[in-house]
Scaffold this motif. Sequence first.
Motif, PDB file in Angstrom:
ATOM      1  N   ILE A  15      -5.779  -6.235  -6.362  1.00 16.03           N
ATOM      2  CA  ILE A  15      -6.562  -5.038  -6.050  1.00 16.03           C
ATOM      3  C   ILE A  15      -7.588  -5.320  -4.958  1.00 16.03           C
ATOM      4  N   GLN A  16      -8.200  -6.495  -4.992  1.00 18.37           N
ATOM      5  CA  GLN A  16      -9.153  -6.842  -3.930  1.00 18.37           C
ATOM      6  C   GLN A  16      -8.467  -6.875  -2.568  1.00 18.37           C
ATOM      7  N   LYS A  17      -7.304  -7.530  -2.509  1.00 12.25           N
ATOM      8  CA  LYS A  17      -6.585  -7.638  -1.237  1.00 12.25           C
ATOM      9  C   LYS A  17      -6.059  -6.276  -0.792  1.00 12.25           C
ATOM     10  N   LEU A  18      -5.560  -5.501  -1.757  1.00  9.71           N
ATOM     11  CA  LEU A  18      -5.048  -4.170  -1.442  1.00  9.71           C
ATOM     12  C   LEU A  18      -6.163  -3.285  -0.883  1.00  9.71           C
ATOM     13  N   SER A  19      -7.337  -3.352  -1.479  1.00  9.52           N
ATOM     14  CA  SER A  19      -8.469  -2.550  -1.001  1.00  9.52           C
ATOM     15  C   SER A  19      -8.867  -2.957   0.416  1.00  9.52           C
ATOM     16  N   GLU A  20      -8.878  -4.251   0.677  1.00 12.09           N
ATOM     17  CA  GLU A  20      -9.212  -4.735   2.023  1.00 12.09           C
ATOM     18  C   GLU A  20      -8.208  -4.199   3.054  1.00 12.09           C
ATOM     19  N   ALA A  32      -8.490   6.231   2.228  1.00 12.39           N
ATOM     20  CA  ALA A  32      -8.514   4.825   1.816  1.00 12.39           C
ATOM     21  C   ALA A  32      -9.721   4.545   0.938  1.00 12.39           C
ATOM     22  N   GLU A  33     -10.879   5.094   1.318  1.00 13.10           N
ATOM     23  CA  GLU A  33     -12.089   4.896   0.522  1.00 13.10           C
ATOM     24  C   GLU A  33     -11.931   5.498  -0.867  1.00 13.10           C
ATOM     25  N   GLN A  34     -11.367   6.691  -0.949  1.00 13.23           N
ATOM     26  CA  GLN A  34     -11.155   7.329  -2.249  1.00 13.23           C
ATOM     27  C   GLN A  34     -10.250   6.479  -3.138  1.00 13.23           C
ATOM     28  N   ILE A  35      -9.180   5.985  -2.548  1.00 12.32           N
ATOM     29  CA  ILE A  35      -8.232   5.175  -3.315  1.00 12.32           C
ATOM     30  C   ILE A  35      -8.901   3.905  -3.822  1.00 12.32           C
TER      31      ILE A  35
END
Length: 338
Positions: A15-20, A32-35
Amino acid sequence: MPVQQIDTAVHREVIQKLSEKLKANYVFPDVAEQICVRLQKQLDNGDYAHLTNGKHFAYTLTKLLQSVNQDEHLWVRWHPDPLPDDEGSLLRNEERIVALREQARLENYGIHKVERLAGNVGCVDIRYFYRPSLGSGETAVSAMNFLTHTNALVIDLRQCRGGNPGMVALISSYFFDGEPTHLNSLYWRDEDFTQQYWTLPYVPGQRYGDKPVYLLTSPTTFSAGEEFAYNLQTRQRATLIGEAAGGAAHPGSPFCLHPHFEAFIPLGKAINPITNDNWEGRGVIPDIAITPEKALSAAYRLALGSIIESIGKPLSHPLAKLLDEAQAALAKIDVHSE
């Protein structure tokens, strides 16, 4: 043995890598921010704790990603065998490239059937628009040259999974004259660049001219298949028959999140020069709505009707013979539909 089980440490890492990757690359930064907020909230709430199977975790993440704006090009996939570990290697990986070339060849470069139907109606079944550099260009040219002397054409996209806009442009070029026509543009967020796609000023063989073209669509019609249909529809060069296509207009790239998890993130969006819009989320809407199972018969009937009308009172024996053939084929369709 391939890794099967995962734990909360893997959840956090993925999740950390996906968010980045989403924040840095997704074509819609606000989405992207919402997700990312939702991903972190569910992680903090322990909503993933019970997911110890990698495939199930990837599926759950994909459902969340697509729930925000229904972007079907946005997904996470689990791989039982380790992925290449260097950034960008998913695109450059030689094994993948070799496998893709073999897949393209074994699928006849996406063109599964080319035939002449009774009444001199051409029919081509395109399942994928493979990149011309893979060797698909010659196959596409051969197919179009086979069809060039038919009086009407049915293009079956009902099982078309997508592909490359370069191949879309190549095949589309046969349906327009030699003056380049702007088909579509792709805006890429990472480079803040808009890439245009035009018909080619030259094609090997003959163009199809202004003869009738009918495209068959279904919910399975996806991505580049939808672009092809949307391009010809907005230019009023084809009649679309079937059901609304899948609704995926955002091209992207794969990213490695973890040795066993890959994400595909859209980096761009299609912009049609006629509508200044695309088909994302809603699909390409057919001109004639009918179930995919009946679409071919409906298109064939229209194609035969156009040929019979264009012949009128035949002035030669070959045209009279074609008229008889087309009328017999039309009568056969009508009998089967009763």
